[in-house]
Design a protein around this motif. Structure first.
Motif, PDB file in Angstrom:
ATOM      1  N   GLU A 191      40.447  34.995  39.864  1.00 57.27           N
ATOM      2  CA  GLU A 191      39.372  34.003  39.827  1.00 57.27           C
ATOM      3  C   GLU A 191      39.240  33.309  41.183  1.00 57.27           C
ATOM      4  OE1 GLU A 191      37.614  30.195  37.407  1.00 57.27           O
ATOM      5  OE2 GLU A 191      39.335  31.256  36.587  1.00 57.27           O
ATOM      6  N   ALA A 192      40.362  32.917  41.763  1.00 60.27           N
ATOM      7  CA  ALA A 192      40.323  32.276  43.081  1.00 60.27           C
ATOM      8  C   ALA A 192      39.769  33.227  44.137  1.00 60.27           C
ATOM      9  CB  ALA A 192      41.712  31.796  43.458  1.00 60.27           C
ATOM     10  N   PHE A 193      40.240  34.481  44.109  1.00 63.42           N
ATOM     11  CA  PHE A 193      39.768  35.464  45.077  1.00 63.42           C
ATOM     12  C   PHE A 193      38.274  35.725  44.899  1.00 63.42           C
ATOM     13  CE2 PHE A 193      39.099  40.042  46.091  1.00 63.42           C
ATOM     14  CZ  PHE A 193      39.189  39.931  47.474  1.00 63.42           C
ATOM     15  N   GLY A 194      37.811  35.852  43.654  1.00 63.08           N
ATOM     16  CA  GLY A 194      36.399  36.103  43.391  1.00 63.08           C
ATOM     17  C   GLY A 194      35.514  34.963  43.867  1.00 63.08           C
ATOM     18  N   ARG A 195      35.951  33.736  43.648  1.00 61.50           N
ATOM     19  CA  ARG A 195      35.183  32.575  44.127  1.00 61.50           C
ATOM     20  C   ARG A 195      35.123  32.558  45.653  1.00 61.50           C
ATOM     21  NH1 ARG A 195      33.954  28.699  40.442  1.00 61.50           N
ATOM     22  NH2 ARG A 195      34.902  28.951  38.389  1.00 61.50           N
ATOM     23  N   LEU A 196      36.262  32.824  46.294  1.00 65.23           N
ATOM     24  CA  LEU A 196      36.301  32.865  47.752  1.00 65.23           C
ATOM     25  C   LEU A 196      35.422  33.992  48.273  1.00 65.23           C
ATOM     26  CD1 LEU A 196      37.539  31.874  50.437  1.00 65.23           C
ATOM     27  CD2 LEU A 196      39.402  33.504  50.040  1.00 65.23           C
ATOM     28  N   TRP A 197      35.518  35.155  47.656  1.00 62.59           N
ATOM     29  CA  TRP A 197      34.721  36.316  48.042  1.00 62.59           C
ATOM     30  C   TRP A 197      33.236  35.976  47.981  1.00 62.59           C
ATOM     31  CZ3 TRP A 197      35.011  41.472  44.813  1.00 62.59           C
ATOM     32  CH2 TRP A 197      34.304  42.482  45.466  1.00 62.59           C
TER      33      TRP A 197
ATOM     34  N   THR B 288      25.353  31.171  39.482  1.00 56.42           N
ATOM     35  CA  THR B 288      26.449  31.204  38.513  1.00 56.42           C
ATOM     36  C   THR B 288      26.724  32.629  38.055  1.00 56.42           C
ATOM     37  OG1 THR B 288      25.998  28.953  37.761  1.00 56.42           O
ATOM     38  CG2 THR B 288      27.209  30.386  36.243  1.00 56.42           C
ATOM     39  N   ILE B 289      25.683  33.364  37.743  1.00 59.83           N
ATOM     40  CA  ILE B 289      25.846  34.759  37.303  1.00 59.83           C
ATOM     41  C   ILE B 289      26.439  35.597  38.439  1.00 59.83           C
ATOM     42  CG2 ILE B 289      24.605  36.861  36.631  1.00 59.83           C
ATOM     43  CD1 ILE B 289      22.647  34.979  35.101  1.00 59.83           C
ATOM     44  N   ALA B 290      25.932  35.440  39.638  1.00 60.01           N
ATOM     45  CA  ALA B 290      26.445  36.214  40.774  1.00 60.01           C
ATOM     46  C   ALA B 290      27.908  35.872  41.034  1.00 60.01           C
ATOM     47  CB  ALA B 290      25.602  35.942  42.019  1.00 60.01           C
ATOM     48  N   ARG B 291      28.253  34.590  41.001  1.00 59.66           N
ATOM     49  CA  ARG B 291      29.651  34.186  41.223  1.00 59.66           C
ATOM     50  C   ARG B 291      30.550  34.797  40.155  1.00 59.66           C
ATOM     51  NH1 ARG B 291      28.992  29.251  40.777  1.00 59.66           N
ATOM     52  NH2 ARG B 291      28.550  28.793  42.949  1.00 59.66           N
ATOM     53  N   LYS B 292      30.125  34.764  38.902  1.00 60.60           N
ATOM     54  CA  LYS B 292      30.926  35.363  37.825  1.00 60.60           C
ATOM     55  C   LYS B 292      31.088  36.864  38.039  1.00 60.60           C
ATOM     56  CE  LYS B 292      30.116  31.980  34.193  1.00 60.60           C
ATOM     57  NZ  LYS B 292      29.559  31.746  32.849  1.00 60.60           N
ATOM     58  N   ASN B 293      30.085  37.519  38.604  1.00 61.34           N
ATOM     59  CA  ASN B 293      30.192  38.943  38.887  1.00 61.34           C
ATOM     60  C   ASN B 293      31.244  39.198  39.965  1.00 61.34           C
ATOM     61  OD1 ASN B 293      29.085  41.716  38.503  1.00 61.34           O
ATOM     62  ND2 ASN B 293      28.687  41.463  40.681  1.00 61.34           N
ATOM     63  N   PHE B 294      31.267  38.387  41.005  1.00 61.85           N
ATOM     64  CA  PHE B 294      32.284  38.526  42.050  1.00 61.85           C
ATOM     65  C   PHE B 294      33.676  38.303  41.461  1.00 61.85           C
ATOM     66  CE2 PHE B 294      28.757  38.527  44.814  1.00 61.85           C
ATOM     67  CZ  PHE B 294      29.163  38.879  46.090  1.00 61.85           C
ATOM     68  N   ILE B 295      33.808  37.311  40.580  1.00 62.82           N
ATOM     69  CA  ILE B 295      35.096  37.051  39.930  1.00 62.82           C
ATOM     70  C   ILE B 295      35.507  38.249  39.083  1.00 62.82           C
ATOM     71  CG2 ILE B 295      36.246  35.637  38.165  1.00 62.82           C
ATOM     72  CD1 ILE B 295      34.570  33.253  39.287  1.00 62.82           C
ATOM     73  N   HIS B 296      34.555  38.799  38.345  1.00 58.05           N
ATOM     74  CA  HIS B 296      34.856  39.966  37.515  1.00 58.05           C
ATOM     75  C   HIS B 296      35.312  41.147  38.372  1.00 58.05           C
ATOM     76  CE1 HIS B 296      34.635  43.110  34.559  1.00 58.05           C
ATOM     77  NE2 HIS B 296      33.831  43.768  35.366  1.00 58.05           N
ATOM     78  N   LEU B 297      34.620  41.405  39.477  1.00 56.56           N
ATOM     79  CA  LEU B 297      35.015  42.506  40.353  1.00 56.56           C
ATOM     80  C   LEU B 297      36.413  42.272  40.932  1.00 56.56           C
ATOM     81  CD1 LEU B 297      31.649  43.230  42.200  1.00 56.56           C
ATOM     82  CD2 LEU B 297      32.788  44.665  40.499  1.00 56.56           C
TER      83      LEU B 297
END
Length: 181
Positions: A75-81, A111-120
Motif C-alpha cells: 500500500e505504501a509503495f503503491g501510493r508512492l508510485w 482515487t480509482i487510479a491510486r487504488k490501481n497503483f496500490i493493487h499493482l
C-alpha cells in the motif's frame, strides 16, 4: 554467442531499461547461472549472474515476510508510485476520463487510479510468495467459493470450461488452481 547448460528460460528485452535482444539464462544448481547473449538490431542485452542470484535471494527473503506486512508495504509503495510516476499516473487519469467522461469527478478518478497503483504494487509484492506456495499454504492466500458447482460438472464426465475474469492477481489465481486441482 555463448552457450549454456541446464534448465533454460528464454526472454526478450525491449524498452525495459535493459536494452533489446534475447537472452537465455540457465540455473545449474550450485554452480550458479550461465547466460547466453545475442545481438538483435545492434543492441545487446547483458544479464549478469550475480544480479540474477541477488534477485533470487531477495525473492526468498521477501517470501518469508509476514503477509500482512507485505500488504502494508504494498500500500505504501503503491501510493508512492502513484505520486512519483507522473507519466503513468497521467495515462491512468486520461483513460478514466475517456472511459467515464464527466460521470466521475477528478477526485474520484484520482482515487480509482491510486487504488490501481496500490493493487499493482500488491501483485508485484505477492510474486515472491508464489515461489514457496504449496497446497497446504494455499488457504492463507486464496479462498475458493462455489466449487461444488465445478465438482458437480466434473462428475458428469463431459468436461468443464472454466472462465475467469482478469481481476486480481491472476498469476496467483493460476497457480492456486493448479495446486488445488
Amino acid at each position: 554467442a555463448t552457450t549454456s547448460r541446464g534448465y533454460g528460460a528464454l526472454g526478450f528485452g525491449s524498452g525495459s531499461g535493459f536494452g533489446g535482444g534475447w537472452f537465455a539464462a540457465d540455473y545449474s544448481g550450485a554452480k550458479g547461472f550461465e547466460v547466453s547473449q545475442r545481438s538483435l538490431g545492434g543492441i545487446r542485452l547483458v544479464r549478469q549472474a550475480t544480479a540474477q542470484q541477488m534477485a533470487g535471494v531477495f525473492m526468498d527473503m521477501a517470501a518469508n515476510l509476514p503477509l500482512r506486512l507485505n500488504w502494508k508495504l504494498a500500500e505504501a509503495f503503491g501510493r508512492l508510485w502513484f505520486e512519483v510516476d507522473r507519466k503513468h499516473r497521467q495515462i491512468a487519469l486520461n483513460n478514466l476520463k475517456i472511459a467515464w467522461g464527466e460521470e466521475l469527478s477528478e477526485s474520484q478518478r484520482r482515487t480509482i487510479a491510486r487504488k490501481n497503483f496500490i493493487h499493482l504494487a500488491q501483485v508485484l509484492l505477492e510474486l515472491p510468495y508464489l515461489r514457496k506456495l504449496t497446497p497446504d499454504k494455499l488457504e492463507g492466500f486464496v479462498s475458493f467459493h462455489g466449487w461444488e458447482n465445478f465438482n458437480g460438472a466434473l462428475q458428469k464426465g463431459r468436461g468443464v470450461l472454466l472462465l475467469a475474469s482478469h481481476f486480481g492477481n491472476w498469476e496467483l489465481m493460476a497457480l492456486a488452481f493448479s495446486l488445488r486441482y
